[in-house]
Design a protein around this motif. Structure first.
Motif, mmCIF file in Angstrom:
data_model
loop_
_atom_site.group_PDB
_atom_site.id
_atom_site.type_symbol
_atom_site.label_atom_id
_atom_site.label_comp_id
_atom_site.label_asym_id
_atom_site.label_seq_id
_atom_site.Cartn_x
_atom_site.Cartn_y
_atom_site.Cartn_z
ATOM 1 N N ARG A 53 0.839 -1.203 0.000
ATOM 2 C CA ARG A 53 0.000 0.000 0.000
ATOM 3 C C ARG A 53 0.882 1.264 0.000
ATOM 4 O O ARG A 53 0.570 2.259 -0.674
ATOM 5 N N PHE A 54 1.976 1.185 0.747
ATOM 6 C CA PHE A 54 2.905 2.320 0.766
ATOM 7 C C PHE A 54 3.486 2.559 -0.621
ATOM 8 O O PHE A 54 3.585 3.713 -1.080
ATOM 9 N N GLU A 55 3.854 1.442 -1.298
ATOM 10 C CA GLU A 55 4.396 1.573 -2.661
ATOM 11 C C GLU A 55 3.356 2.181 -3.595
ATOM 12 O O GLU A 55 3.666 3.047 -4.425
ATOM 13 N N ALA A 56 2.098 1.723 -3.435
ATOM 14 C CA ALA A 56 1.041 2.248 -4.316
ATOM 15 C C ALA A 56 0.805 3.728 -4.058
ATOM 16 O O ALA A 56 0.629 4.525 -5.011
ATOM 17 N N GLU A 57 0.813 4.126 -2.804
ATOM 18 C CA GLU A 57 0.578 5.529 -2.470
ATOM 19 C C GLU A 57 1.721 6.431 -2.943
ATOM 20 O O GLU A 57 1.514 7.621 -3.227
ATOM 21 N N GLN A 58 2.934 5.845 -3.013
ATOM 22 C CA GLN A 58 4.062 6.609 -3.554
ATOM 23 C C GLN A 58 3.921 6.845 -5.048
ATOM 24 O O GLN A 58 4.421 7.836 -5.595
ATOM 25 N N LEU A 59 3.195 5.928 -5.736
ATOM 26 C CA LEU A 59 3.014 6.045 -7.182
ATOM 27 C C LEU A 59 1.834 6.928 -7.556
ATOM 28 O O LEU A 59 1.771 7.459 -8.682
#
Length: 478
Positions: A53-59
């Motif tokens: 989720r953190f990776e997705a929010e960074q994108l």
């Protein structure tokens, strides 16, 4: 299955207890380990989902949702290296529009021969799942994309590998299995030791029971009264059973011994008379005299056998249940029966009997008690004497007082009054016929119904008093 059951049935109690203890602990630890493992497993997925989720929010800031076109520009993305890395540290990203068409995929998909099989969710909510990809455990997160107005635009798919986490999970599972196996092994050994220790009294009961025979009933099973448990109760129950058995054997031995001893004398006398009469012809008068002596001996033996059988029945545990009987009526009837023999010796019998007193007993036995006491009183009271019979209610008991002005007895005689075949040495006693079984029978009957009997006398020639107490059936007191 039958062979396993047969094998289990042959095991000792301590081994069975240890087996069941180990099995129950194994089941409980297995269930506990399973839920612990699953909880840890779900926790790992949950934590990795937070990473995805953190990776997705960074994108998300690099995804353009304005207009009708969904696009992504990662030129300024600081984590581009992760989108190019392989299975160890790489993050695999794909972008789909709202119709499920692929818009973008990260560069690290180019070198992958095995396709990542996924299925776009039907609901526009965050969705994650695990799969096996490139022979490694992978975790995929579908993150819904919305525009500034909150309209759904498409999906951002982020995939990473959980191989390091699964290694920890596998290590945790191995630890659980080893700990369960060690715990069960120690529980079986400890349970076997504890059960052997707890069942040690059973071994002593077994050894003691083996050493007890019909000719050696004095031994008893050792009881540790400092410990009060089921095995102590079992040992006490065995000892009570042995007491009953011993008393039963002693009764049989005493009956056999008494009968053989007391019947030998009259039988020897009868045999001697018969042999003398057969040596040569005798007159009619001599034959008649001998037959009369033999008849007296037969009567004596019959009386003795009757009393012995009565004693044996009274002491036997196999008897009918006592019923309510009116001791007042029985006492009156027995007193009337002895009026004739008393009048023949000019002895007066005075009675004072409370009506309707009832006790729980056998009527025939109560009659035997009163008859024996009255017979002795009349027999050992000289002519012109007096016998006084009283039956009264006192403190929930029926109390019989029988006083006579007969020969009485000394203190030494009193000690032996209720012993079998005992007869006092006084000439007045020896002159009267008797077997010495009447008072022992009376005492046995009275004690059978929870009563007591006592005898008193101020000395030889000063009369005697017998006191009998029996619990009343209604238990009322005055």
């Amino acid at each position: 299955m039958s062979s396993i059951t047969s094998f289990f049935d042959r095991l000792s109690i301590s081994k069975k207890l240890a087996f069941w203890y180990g099995l129950s602990l194994f089941v409980m630890l297995s269930l506990f380990g399973y839920f612990l493992y699953e909880s840890y497993h779900q926790s790992i997925h949950h934590n990795y989902d937070r990473h995805l989720r953190f990776e997705a929010e960074q994108l998300l800031p690099h995804i353009n949702t304005s207009g009708d076109t969904l696009a992504i520009d990662l030129s300024g993305y600081s984590r581009n290296a992760a989108l190019k890395s392989g299975v160890e540290y790489g993050t695999y990203v794909r972008l789909y529009n709202q119709n499920g068409q692929l818009i973008y995929r990260s560069p690290n998909f180019i070198d992958v021969d095995q396709p990542l099989e996924t299925e776009i969710p039907n609901e526009t909510e965050e969705y994650s799942f695990s799969s096996q990809w490139q022979d490694l455990p992978a975790r995929t997160l579908f993150y819904p994309i919305h525009d500034s107005g909150g309209t759904f635009c498409g999906w951002l798919e982020v995939t990473g590998f959980e191989w390091t986490l699964h290694e920890e999970l596998n290590r945790f599972r191995r630890y659980l299995l080893v700990l369960i196996a060690i715990s069960v092994a120690f529980s079986i050994l400890g349970g076997y030791w504890l059960s052997r220790r707890a069942l040690t009294p059973v071994a002593s009961i077994n050894e003691a029971a083996k050493s007890i025979t019909a000719t050696d009933l004095d031994k008893r099973i050792p009881v540790n009264y400092q410990v009060k448990d089921e095995l102590t109760d079992l040992a006490e129950t065995f000892n009570m059973m042995l007491n009953r058995l011993q008393k039963g054997f002693e009764r049989e031995k005493r009956f056999t011994s008494d009968a053989a001893h007391e019947l030998m004398t009259p039988l020897s006398s009868m045999r001697s008379d018969a042999e003398i009469m057969l040596r040569k012809p005798r007159s009619k008068e001599e034959y008649q005299e001998t037959i009369e002596r033999m008849l007296k001996e037969v009567q004596k033996m019959s009386e003795m056998v009757h009393l012995l059988l009565q004693l044996s029945r009274v002491e036997s545990v196999h008897r009918s249940k006592p019923e309510k009987v009116c001791i007042s009526r029985i006492t009156e009837a027995v007193a009337d029966q002895h009026q004739e023999s008393a009048q023949a010796k000019n002895i007066s019998i005075q009675t004072q009997i409370d009506p309707d007193l009832q006790v729980r007993a056998h009527g025939a036995y109560i009659e035997e008690v009163i008859n024996n006491l009255m017979e002795n009183a009349v027999k050992y009271t000289p002519e012109g004497g007096q016998v006084k019979l009283q039956l009264q209610r006192s403190s929930g008991k029926a109390v019989i007082h029988l006083n006579d002005t007969g020969i009485g007895f000394e203190e030494e005689t009193k000690k032996h009054l209720f012993e079998r075949f005992y007869r006092a040495n006084e000439s007045e006693v020896q002159q009267q016929s008797g077997s010495g079984l009447g008072l022992p029978l009376v005492k046995a009957i009275i004690e059978l119904y929870g009563g007591k009997i006592r005898a008193y006398s101020e000395g030889e020639g000063k009369g005697s008093t017998f006191v009998v107490e029996l619990p009343l059936a209604d238990g009322k007191e005055i």
